[in-house]
Design an enzyme around this catalytic site. Structure first.
Site, PDB file in Angstrom:
ATOM      1  N   SER A 129     -13.459 -16.749 -29.981  1.00 26.43           N
ATOM      2  CA  SER A 129     -12.771 -16.537 -28.368  1.00 26.43           C
ATOM      3  C   SER A 129     -12.780 -17.422 -27.415  1.00 26.43           C
ATOM      4  O   SER A 129     -11.985 -18.277 -27.545  1.00 26.43           O
ATOM      5  CB  SER A 129     -14.643 -16.156 -27.792  1.00 26.43           C
ATOM      6  OG  SER A 129     -13.932 -15.374 -26.502  1.00 26.43           O
ATOM      7  N   LYS A 284      -8.157  -4.767 -29.192  1.00 24.92           N
ATOM      8  CA  LYS A 284      -9.742  -4.423 -29.231  1.00 24.92           C
ATOM      9  C   LYS A 284     -10.149  -4.358 -27.672  1.00 24.92           C
ATOM     10  O   LYS A 284     -10.258  -4.178 -27.447  1.00 24.92           O
ATOM     11  CB  LYS A 284     -10.389  -5.725 -29.016  1.00 24.92           C
ATOM     12  CG  LYS A 284     -12.062  -5.914 -28.919  1.00 24.92           C
ATOM     13  CD  LYS A 284     -13.054  -6.842 -29.138  1.00 24.92           C
ATOM     14  CE  LYS A 284     -14.046  -7.572 -29.289  1.00 24.92           C
ATOM     15  NZ  LYS A 284     -14.612  -7.066 -28.154  1.00 24.92           N
TER      16      LYS A 284
END
Length: 417
Positions: A129, A284
């Protein structure tokens, strides 16, 4: 100092032994969730476990798998079941990807290093991330270091939250390239942050504040508190020294997102990423057939059908229910990943039968990490692999290519195309 070092060593030895005992009591992912809930401070657990508003989407992500029933075939010779396939052109032993999760070190001091090592040992992709607590370089080095112990090459991806500061974003992409990350995952469902009411009630910040509430919670959860106090401070590792908001002071995630994330992000920005990234691109947060088709027009390599684990828009569509219509609409023009609600190997099988190329998981490995560190993440991977192989055997499906819609039926008796 010597006594302090010995105390840390004894604690780590104790934790290693007790971690295995905890795993011995777990039969499934829900058991890991229960154990991690006992071990983690309430605010930390709720940050991991919680979702937006009334959390209906979180529940639906999981329950949607129960809407599809199997139609097993028999006498099919399943003596050597093979769940391997290819993700973005490279072989994997099972169709699974570790989703990006921010601030992973709140679950365990090793954080992303433990998760990435476990993924590399299994041979599956791991997405780091933007809001990670271990840097691009740390993860790259940690996974390369175990290549000699593992037969698998690291499959590191970098997840991108699109910041207003494009110079900083470009720097992150260059660093990911230098660390041999193979893909970027652009998260497209966070124009603003969803209302996560568990965090609001707790007054939860990142990193957790060392106030009276944290101290009292720490007394109840001594193992977590010891790890928190005896390890490096938790930071947004990728932007330390490069941004005013690097996690060195406690902030609410909503404030950070609203200040840093680019709300003007649109389809035209895909060209900016292509100009600054030579590898594969995954989007995403796709939640409609129409947006999946637009992604194809922009020659995206893969789309992750995702509602952010129910953490953004409550009553968003379940990723599993999107798989078949999206697969029918785009065919093989891009890979399709089902991201959300996966709790068993049988869930992965259902998603693949409906047309997904792979599945993505986040909370399950965080539950494993909170239960037993890296061993807990390893446990999660083996649980999914064993469950997928068992389900395939009982379905009469010997290989990944045998997982077709004919093996599923919707619970309203609708036969799948």
């Amino acid at each position: 100092m010597f006594k302090s070092a010995m105390s840390v060593l004894r604690f780590k030895r104790f934790e290693k032994n007790s971690a295995q005992r905890r795993l011995n009591k777990a039969a499934n992912i829900d058991d890991l969730r229960t154990i991690s809930k006992r071990r983690l401070p309430s605010g930390v657990f709720d940050y991991i476990d919680g979702a937006a508003e009334d959390e209906r989407t979180l529940k639906q992500n999981v329950s949607s798998f129960g809407n599809y029933h199997f139609k097993p075939r028999v006498l099919r010779d399943v003596s050597n079941v093979d769940s391997s396939t290819r993700i973005l052109g490279n072989s994997v032993p099972l169709p699974l990807i570790f989703s990006p999760t921010g601030f992973t070190r709140i679950a365990h001091p090793d954080g992303e290093l433990a998760v990435s090592r476990s993924a590399t040992n299994m041979g599956i992709p791991f997405a780091l991330s933007t809001l990670a607590t271990r840097s691009i370089e740390e993860v790259g080095q940690a996974t390369k270091a175990i290549v000699g112990e593992s037969s698998h090459k690291p499959r590191n991806w970098f997840q991108v939250y699109v910041w207003k500061d494009r110079a900083l974003l470009k720097d992150l992409l260059l660093r990911a390239k230098d660390s041999e990350f193979e893909a970027i995952v652009i998260t497209v469902d966070t124009a603003v942050l969803g209302r996560r009411e568990r965090d609001i009630r707790r007054g939860f910040t990142l990193p957790p504040k060392l106030g009276l509430g944290t101290v009292l919670d720490g007394i109840i959860h001594p193992a977590w508190t010891w790890g928190f106090l005896t390890n490096d401070p938790i930071r947004f590792a990728n932007v330390v020294g490069k941004s005013d908001e690097d996690g060195s002071t406690a902030i609410t995630l909503a404030d950070h997102v609203n200040a840093q994330f680019d709300q003007s992000l649109s389809w035209k920005d895909i060209e900016w990423f292509r100009a600054n990234w030579e590898g594969k691109i995954v989007l995403k947060g796709i939640q409609t057939v129409a947006d999946a088709q637009i992604a194809i027009e922009h020659e995206i390599d893969a789309i992750a059908l995702s509602n952010h684990g129910g953490r953004q828009l409550d009553d968003a569509p379940s990723p599993l229910d999107l798989v078949e219509p999206v697969a029918n609409a785009i065919g093989s023009q891009a890979e399709i990943y089902c991201d959300g609600g996966i709790r068993r190997g049988s869930d992965i099988v259902k998603a693949i039968c409906l047309g997904a190329n792979a599945c993505m998981v986040g909370r399950p490995f965080l539950y494993g990490l909170g239960t037993a560190g890296e061993k807990g993440v390893d446990w999660v991977l083996e649980f999914f692999k064993d469950g997928m192989h068992r389900t395939m055997s009982l379905l009469g499906a010997k290989t990944f290519n045998d997982l077709t819609p004919e093996l599923l039926e919707h619970n309203d008796n609708k036969f799948l195309s």
